[in-house]
Design an enzyme around this catalytic site. Structure first.
Site, PDB file in Angstrom:
ATOM      1  N   ARG A  20       0.864  -1.190   0.000  1.00  0.00           N
ATOM      2  CA  ARG A  20       0.000   0.000   0.000  1.00  0.00           C
ATOM      3  C   ARG A  20       0.901   1.241   0.000  1.00  0.00           C
ATOM      4  O   ARG A  20       1.901   1.258   0.715  1.00  0.00           O
ATOM      5  CB  ARG A  20      -0.941   0.033   1.233  1.00  0.00           C
ATOM      6  CG  ARG A  20      -2.100  -0.956   1.138  1.00  0.00           C
ATOM      7  CD  ARG A  20      -3.107  -0.745   2.257  1.00  0.00           C
ATOM      8  NE  ARG A  20      -4.015   0.354   1.977  1.00  0.00           N
ATOM      9  CZ  ARG A  20      -4.893   0.830   2.880  1.00  0.00           C
ATOM     10  NH1 ARG A  20      -4.945   0.296   4.086  1.00  0.00           N
ATOM     11  NH2 ARG A  20      -5.696   1.822   2.560  1.00  0.00           N
ATOM     12  N   ASP A  72      -2.169   8.995   7.971  1.00  0.00           N
ATOM     13  CA  ASP A  72      -1.363   7.912   7.388  1.00  0.00           C
ATOM     14  C   ASP A  72       0.034   8.381   7.019  1.00  0.00           C
ATOM     15  O   ASP A  72       0.953   7.579   6.890  1.00  0.00           O
ATOM     16  CB  ASP A  72      -2.061   7.341   6.161  1.00  0.00           C
ATOM     17  CG  ASP A  72      -3.355   6.688   6.579  1.00  0.00           C
ATOM     18  OD1 ASP A  72      -4.338   7.406   6.797  1.00  0.00           O
ATOM     19  OD2 ASP A  72      -3.353   5.456   6.730  1.00  0.00           O
TER      20      ASP A  72
HETATM   21  O1  MRU Z   1      -7.411   2.755   4.549  1.00  0.00           O
HETATM   22  P1  MRU Z   1      -7.166   2.649   6.020  1.00  0.00           P
HETATM   23  O2  MRU Z   1      -8.334   2.133   6.791  1.00  0.00           O
HETATM   24  O3  MRU Z   1      -5.888   1.908   6.309  1.00  0.00           O
HETATM   25  O4  MRU Z   1      -6.956   4.141   6.464  1.00  0.00           O
HETATM   26  C1  MRU Z   1      -6.746   4.441   7.798  1.00  0.00           C
HETATM   27  C2  MRU Z   1      -6.905   5.871   8.096  1.00  0.00           C
HETATM   28  O5  MRU Z   1      -7.031   6.709   7.236  1.00  0.00           O
HETATM   29  C3  MRU Z   1      -6.799   6.253   9.508  1.00  0.00           C
HETATM   30  O6  MRU Z   1      -7.572   7.351   9.817  1.00  0.00           O
HETATM   31  C4  MRU Z   1      -5.303   6.563   9.682  1.00  0.00           C
HETATM   32  O7  MRU Z   1      -4.546   5.446   9.330  1.00  0.00           O
HETATM   33  C5  MRU Z   1      -4.886   6.837  10.943  1.00  0.00           C
HETATM   34  S1  MRU Z   1      -4.625   5.322  11.793  1.00  0.00           S
HETATM   35  C6  MRU Z   1      -3.951   5.816  13.199  1.00  0.00           C
END
Ligand code: MRU
Length: 364
Positions: free
Chosen positions: A93, A247
């Protein structure tokens, strides 16, 4: 599921069998299923398909991926093999910087040792250390962030502090306390009355499925809202503060988070509501200055938008006309000017280069 004390963990090592286990987050909130990760391919699948998700958890899973890779090595060039595995895991990812951060830290640690068998022991130990550090970071984010909630609570005695959050930045995304949720859990532990507005977070509904599930488990009052309701609530004084995770955030203060975060920040600014971003240092990108231009934004399968997932064993429902295409941008970037402050493990600071570097001088 692994319960360490009061809070649960979404990843752990089963010491009896020496295997890595995770909660399969795709099945929540309907079923609680554990999955064992036995191979690099399974690790990549788990990250891509969002069995595990959330930046800190992706970082820890990537780290354990190196341990799993080393255990499975049958090649005659351990170093080339492990570097290749690391590259494949990092590419699973693109947006969460924790993934490359965790995997690269593992590479440095294991390659400092020559003996392949000892490399396995180092990998097990260092992946565990990274997980424990994220637990500590989350606790400290809670410790610093709770002061912001306390300040608001003092101004409205007898009423709950209403906090809006987007996506899931909780125990499931991190380890134990979460990031955005850490100040909320700390507030509850101090007996402060809080209520959380949970954005459903289309298309994979991490808010509706995961944040609501874990807040419920921990007894935190909450209400799930549609993604577009936040602005209305803010206009009517029903939101005291916004706390989200991230992220990848630049050292200059730009914040990549789940798609829709930027719109919440705009609405918060227009309504004079503080917009906080909670993050551990593993989520800072120390190489990118312009987040909007340079943070890689994941584009996922359009069918995640076109179909509404069913409960287990029931079919997904097509939402759009059969032939309508969809686009699935998974993240957006909120510019630093819309962020009131960062809540980090070392304290609260403005989202700007000078303040971030003051908190983390060793990164300069
Ligand atoms: O696509 P995801 O569910 O992995 O995205 C996660 C998010 O956007 C969260 O808000 C972010 O990772 C913060 S996790 C501490």
């Amino acid at each position: 599921m692994n319960n360490e004390g009061e809070r649960f963990r979404p990843i752990w090592i089963d010491h009896a069998s020496d295997v890595v286990k995770v909660i399969d987050q795709r099945a929540l909130p309907h079923e609680q299923i554990d999955m064992t990760l036995n191979s690099v391919e399974q690790v990549i699948f788990a990250i891509k398909d969002m069995v595990v998700r959330g930046a800190p958890l992706i970082g820890v899973t990537g780290a354990y991926g190196i341990f799993i890779a080393l255990k499975n090595d049958k090649s005659n060039d351990n170093e080339a093999y492990i570097k290749n595995a690391a590259e494949k895991i990092i590419n699973a990812r693109p947006t969460a910087v924790n993934l490359s951060w965790g995997v690269n830290r593992m590479l440095t640690a294991v390659l400092s040792e020559q003996d392949p068998t000892r490399r396995i022991d180092i990998a097990r130990r260092v992946a565990g250390e990274i997980a424990e550090e994220e637990v500590e970071n989350s606790k400290n984010i809670g410790r610093h962030g709770v002061k912001l909630i306390e300040e608001i609570a003092r101004k409205k005695p007898g009423q709950p502090v209403n906090i809006l959050t987007h996506c899931n930045a909780g125990s499931l995304a991190c380890i134990e306390y979460g990031t955005a949720t850490a100040p909320i859990y700390a507030a509850r532990e101090k007996g402060i009355d809080v209520h959380v507005w949970v954005d459903e977070t289309r298309p994979l509904n991490q808010g509706a499925r995961l944040t609501a599930w874990e807040l419920g488990k921990y007894g935190v009052p909450h209400t799930v809202i549609t993604d577009n309701a936040g602005g209305h609530l803010m206009q009517h004084n029903l939101v005291d503060m916004v706390i989200v995770g991230t992220d990848r955030s630049t050292y200059t203060g730009d914040v990549a988070n789940k798609i829709g975060t930027y719109l919440k920040a705009l609405a918060a600014k227009d309504n004079n509501i503080p917009f906080y971003v909670a993050l551990p240092s593993s989520t800072f990108d120390w190489t990118i200055a312009d987040g909007v231009a340079d943070i890689p934004i994941e584009i996922r399968d359009p069918d995640e938008v076109r179909y509404i997932p069913g409960a287990p064993k029931s079919r997904d429902t097509l939402l759009v006309p059969e032939n309508s295409p969809a686009a699935n941008y998974a993240f957006d970037v909120t510019p630093a000017r819309l962020v009131t402050a960062f809540i980090t493990e070392r304290g609260v600071c403005r989202a700007c280069e000078s303040d971030v570097k003051r908190l983390f001088p060793e990164k300069c």
